[in-house]
Design a protein around this motif. Structure first.
Motif, PDB file in Angstrom:
ATOM      1  N   LEU A  16       8.797  -2.412  -1.444  1.00  0.00           N
ATOM      2  CA  LEU A  16       8.831  -1.204  -2.268  1.00  0.00           C
ATOM      3  C   LEU A  16       7.526  -0.986  -3.027  1.00  0.00           C
ATOM      4  O   LEU A  16       7.370   0.013  -3.733  1.00  0.00           O
ATOM      5  CB  LEU A  16       9.991  -1.288  -3.267  1.00  0.00           C
ATOM      6  N   GLN A  17       6.615  -1.953  -2.899  1.00  0.00           N
ATOM      7  CA  GLN A  17       5.298  -1.874  -3.532  1.00  0.00           C
ATOM      8  C   GLN A  17       5.380  -1.825  -5.055  1.00  0.00           C
ATOM      9  O   GLN A  17       4.516  -1.274  -5.723  1.00  0.00           O
ATOM     10  CB  GLN A  17       4.529  -0.649  -3.007  1.00  0.00           C
ATOM     11  N   SER A  18       6.438  -2.419  -5.595  1.00  0.00           N
ATOM     12  CA  SER A  18       6.606  -2.405  -7.046  1.00  0.00           C
ATOM     13  C   SER A  18       7.747  -3.333  -7.452  1.00  0.00           C
ATOM     14  O   SER A  18       8.871  -3.175  -6.957  1.00  0.00           O
ATOM     15  CB  SER A  18       6.914  -0.991  -7.535  1.00  0.00           C
ATOM     16  N   PRO A  19       7.500  -4.289  -8.358  1.00  0.00           N
ATOM     17  CA  PRO A  19       8.599  -5.112  -8.865  1.00  0.00           C
ATOM     18  C   PRO A  19       9.590  -4.303  -9.697  1.00  0.00           C
ATOM     19  O   PRO A  19      10.757  -4.678  -9.814  1.00  0.00           O
ATOM     20  CB  PRO A  19       7.887  -6.169  -9.719  1.00  0.00           C
TER      21      PRO A  19
ATOM     22  N   VAL B  72      10.714   5.429  -2.279  1.00  0.00           N
ATOM     23  CA  VAL B  72      11.080   4.512  -1.192  1.00  0.00           C
ATOM     24  C   VAL B  72      10.070   4.698  -0.064  1.00  0.00           C
ATOM     25  O   VAL B  72      10.217   5.594   0.771  1.00  0.00           O
ATOM     26  CB  VAL B  72      12.511   4.775  -0.680  1.00  0.00           C
ATOM     27  N   PRO B  73       9.022   3.884  -0.016  1.00  0.00           N
ATOM     28  CA  PRO B  73       7.997   4.028   1.023  1.00  0.00           C
ATOM     29  C   PRO B  73       8.522   3.629   2.396  1.00  0.00           C
ATOM     30  O   PRO B  73       9.570   2.983   2.523  1.00  0.00           O
ATOM     31  CB  PRO B  73       6.892   3.076   0.552  1.00  0.00           C
ATOM     32  N   ALA B  74       7.774   3.999   3.403  1.00  0.00           N
ATOM     33  CA  ALA B  74       8.183   3.708   4.781  1.00  0.00           C
ATOM     34  C   ALA B  74       8.319   2.211   5.027  1.00  0.00           C
ATOM     35  O   ALA B  74       9.166   1.769   5.813  1.00  0.00           O
ATOM     36  CB  ALA B  74       7.171   4.313   5.757  1.00  0.00           C
ATOM     37  N   SER B  75       7.496   1.410   4.355  1.00  0.00           N
ATOM     38  CA  SER B  75       7.558  -0.040   4.537  1.00  0.00           C
ATOM     39  C   SER B  75       8.918  -0.598   4.136  1.00  0.00           C
ATOM     40  O   SER B  75       9.388  -1.590   4.700  1.00  0.00           O
ATOM     41  CB  SER B  75       6.460  -0.720   3.715  1.00  0.00           C
ATOM     42  N   ALA B  76       9.563   0.053   3.168  1.00  0.00           N
ATOM     43  CA  ALA B  76      10.885  -0.398   2.741  1.00  0.00           C
ATOM     44  C   ALA B  76      11.964   0.068   3.711  1.00  0.00           C
ATOM     45  O   ALA B  76      12.912  -0.658   4.005  1.00  0.00           O
ATOM     46  CB  ALA B  76      11.185   0.114   1.337  1.00  0.00           C
ATOM     47  N   LEU B  77      11.807   1.281   4.221  1.00  0.00           N
ATOM     48  CA  LEU B  77      12.799   1.819   5.153  1.00  0.00           C
ATOM     49  C   LEU B  77      12.845   1.027   6.451  1.00  0.00           C
ATOM     50  O   LEU B  77      13.892   0.943   7.101  1.00  0.00           O
ATOM     51  CB  LEU B  77      12.489   3.288   5.452  1.00  0.00           C
TER      52      LEU B  77
END
Length: 317
Positions: free
Chosen positions: A200-203, A62-67
């Motif tokens: 999330l940088q991933s489908p 869970v990258p920061a962009s998602a949080l």
């Protein structure tokens, strides 16, 4: 150009849908409930996506962009379950034909609106007469392709038993509007999956998140409607092994949805998937695949698919 390159992936995703429907129908027959069959399918899909996510990453999961992303992007699974549950509710109210037509109409309309106004963080696409014409043509083609599935005297097969006169007509109209709304939920899910996949940088991880939330929502629906989680006769010997694979097919569809929506927009993604879905459904009916009874497919239905394809090309231009 990108739309043309990704078109085969969208059509392939749509082809998965009638196969998954046939698989889940067979599972539902053994379990005794379409909702519990979907719950099993979601569980299998969740396990598959969790395994794939742990293997391929990327990390952190869970990258920061998602949080720091919008909270509503996590609701993709809820909209998916709403669409699924809606189909179960619509069938006894509208009959099989309108249960297909109304959601398809809602999907295309909402897909167009999302692209036009840039809702849910999507890239806004300017209104152009050619795109509007393509959308209308695609919708007409899909309706022609679907409308030939059952004879005209079955169009209101469920509504005929609901009374007569104005009461029956009003009930059918209201449920038709509800059907369109359920279809809109499917298009919203597609848009949210695209947004979630970017965050999330991933489908793959977007699919995992969608299945997690969707499974929780569906478990609640089953608890309220079925009041049991029994698998019925499904675990018994003699049932085909492939009836348990619906979740794998669904996971593949959700991943493709997430990727396509982020790259070519919600409206075009919805149309490409519908093209594969309706076309694949005609093939399943024509040849009686996966235990589905064989049905006659009229020439007009093939013509409807061709019209829809032309509309999609215009929409992509």
């Amino acid at each position: 150009m990108l739309a043309m390159l990704t078109a085969p992936l969208g059509i392939f995703s749509g082809l998965i849908t009638p196969v998954q429907t046939a698989v889940n129908t067979r599972l539902g027959r053994s379990i005794g409930s379409p909702l519990r069959a979907s719950l099993v399918s979601f569980s299998v899909g969740l396990l598959a996506m969790l395994t794939l996510t742990l293997v391929v990453g990327p990390y952190p999961l869970v990258p920061a962009s998602a949080l720091h992303g919008p909270w509503w992007m996590w609701l993709a699974g809820v909209f998916g379950v709403t669409f699924l549950t809606g189909n179960v509710l619509l069938l006894p109210k509208l009959g099989s034909l309108k249960t297909v037509i109304m959601p398809v109409t809602g999907q295309i309309i909402m897909g167009l609106l999302i692209d036009m106004f840039g809702w849910f963080g999507t890239q806004r696409q300017p209104i152009a007469p050619l795109r509007i014409a393509g959308t209308v043509l695609a919708l007409a083609g899909f309706l022609i392709a679907v409308a030939g599935v059952k004879p005209r005297n079955h169009v209101n097969d469920a509504a005929t038993g609901q009374g007569s006169g104005k009461t029956s007509n009003l009930s059918t109209l209201l449920w038709s509007c509800v059907g369109i709304a359920f279809g809109m939920c499917s298009a919203i899910q597609t848009a949210l999956l695209g947004r979630l996949g970017v965050a999330l940088q991933s489908p793959v991880k977007a699919s995992l998140a969608s299945f997690t939330v969707g499974l929780a929502a569906l478990a609640l629906v089953v608890a309220v409607k079925d009041r049991t989680y029994s698998l019925g006769d499904a675990p018994k010997k003699g049932n085909p092994w492939w009836m348990w694979t619906g979740g794998l097919l669904g996971a593949t569809l959700v991943m493709c949805n997430s990727y396509l929506s982020a790259h070519i927009g919600t409206g075009l993604t919805v149309m490409l998937i519908l093209l594969g879905q309706v076309g694949g459904g005609l093939v399943v009916d024509r040849f009686g695949l996966l235990g589905v009874p064989r049905r006659h497919v009229a020439a007009a239905q093939y013509g409807g698919i061709a019209i829809a394809a032309i509309g999609i090309i215009l929409k992509a231009m």
